[in-house]
Design an enzyme around this catalytic site. Structure first.
Site, PDB file in Angstrom:
ATOM      1  N   GLY A  15      51.930  27.909  13.805  1.00  0.00           N
ATOM      2  CA  GLY A  15      51.714  29.005  14.491  1.00  0.00           C
ATOM      3  C   GLY A  15      50.683  29.226  14.977  1.00  0.00           C
ATOM      4  O   GLY A  15      50.357  29.985  15.838  1.00  0.00           O
ATOM      5  N   HIS A  16      49.630  28.669  13.927  1.00  0.00           N
ATOM      6  CA  HIS A  16      48.243  28.269  14.862  1.00  0.00           C
ATOM      7  C   HIS A  16      47.989  27.311  15.326  1.00  0.00           C
ATOM      8  O   HIS A  16      47.338  26.640  15.776  1.00  0.00           O
ATOM      9  CB  HIS A  16      47.396  28.009  13.595  1.00  0.00           C
ATOM     10  CG  HIS A  16      46.247  28.681  13.678  1.00  0.00           C
ATOM     11  ND1 HIS A  16      44.229  28.199  13.182  1.00  0.00           N
ATOM     12  CD2 HIS A  16      45.253  30.275  13.876  1.00  0.00           C
ATOM     13  CE1 HIS A  16      43.843  28.369  13.380  1.00  0.00           C
ATOM     14  NE2 HIS A  16      43.978  29.738  13.661  1.00  0.00           N
ATOM     15  N   TYR A  17      47.750  27.716  16.934  1.00  0.00           N
ATOM     16  CA  TYR A  17      48.102  26.647  17.737  1.00  0.00           C
ATOM     17  C   TYR A  17      48.607  26.243  18.640  1.00  0.00           C
ATOM     18  O   TYR A  17      48.291  24.374  17.970  1.00  0.00           O
ATOM     19  CB  TYR A  17      45.974  26.575  17.784  1.00  0.00           C
ATOM     20  CG  TYR A  17      44.943  27.597  18.063  1.00  0.00           C
ATOM     21  CD1 TYR A  17      45.100  28.263  19.493  1.00  0.00           C
ATOM     22  CD2 TYR A  17      44.389  28.149  17.009  1.00  0.00           C
ATOM     23  CE1 TYR A  17      43.335  29.183  19.641  1.00  0.00           C
ATOM     24  CE2 TYR A  17      43.936  29.249  17.097  1.00  0.00           C
ATOM     25  CZ  TYR A  17      43.087  29.779  18.741  1.00  0.00           C
ATOM     26  OH  TYR A  17      42.573  30.809  19.063  1.00  0.00           O
TER      27      TYR A  17
END
Length: 153
Positions: A53-55
């Site tokens: 979910g982080h970039y």
């Protein structure tokens, strides 16, 4: 405190020093250890939970995770400063972070060096300076304080 003994590289020694466990353990090995400094390493494999979910189209390691990795190294350092009686039933926790500066991105597959220098002890607080590097470039620098707190039941 011993300088560089082979048991520092063992996973068992790391697990015995701090309460962190996968998927929230960000230390693979202890590279060196002196009376003033510990140097640890961790390779971000790419399958860590936060990359989804982080970039997600161009994943990077969250800065807070880089800080956490360095603070885990500081917790390992702290665990060896205390005698077993003082540490009994206690765990290291971070009380403060200061002067946090994010300088470079770390991506999946990269190895980080976590250099944590012991600055001073004030009562039950241990003050450290951290530098997280990747490919000889500084990714994060900051200061932090570790204290020991009662372990919950």
């Amino acid at each position: 405190m011993p300088q560089e003994e082979s048991y520092f590289d063992s996973r068992a020694a790391i697990l015995a020093s701090i309460p962190h466990r996968p998927p929230f353990l960000f230390i693979d090995s202890i590279q060196s250890w002196t009376d003033d400094e510990i140097v640890c390493a961790y390779t971000f494999k790419g399958d860590e939970f936060f990359f989804k979910g982080h970039y997600p189209n161009s994943p990077i390691v969250p800065g807070v995770i880089l800080c956490e990795a360095a603070m885990q190294a500081g917790a390992i350092f702290t665990s060896k400063l205390l005698d077993s009686e003082t540490a009994q039933g206690k765990v290291p926790v971070v009380g403060r972070m200061n002067e946090v500066k994010f300088r470079n991105i770390v991506r999946p597959g990269q190895l980080v060096e976590l250099k944590v220098t012991f600055k001073e002890r004030m009562a039950s607080a241990y003050i450290f300076r951290a530098k997280v590097s990747c490919e000889s470039k500084t990714a994060v620098t900051f200061e932090f304080i570790v204290t020991m707190t009662e372990q919950s039941a």
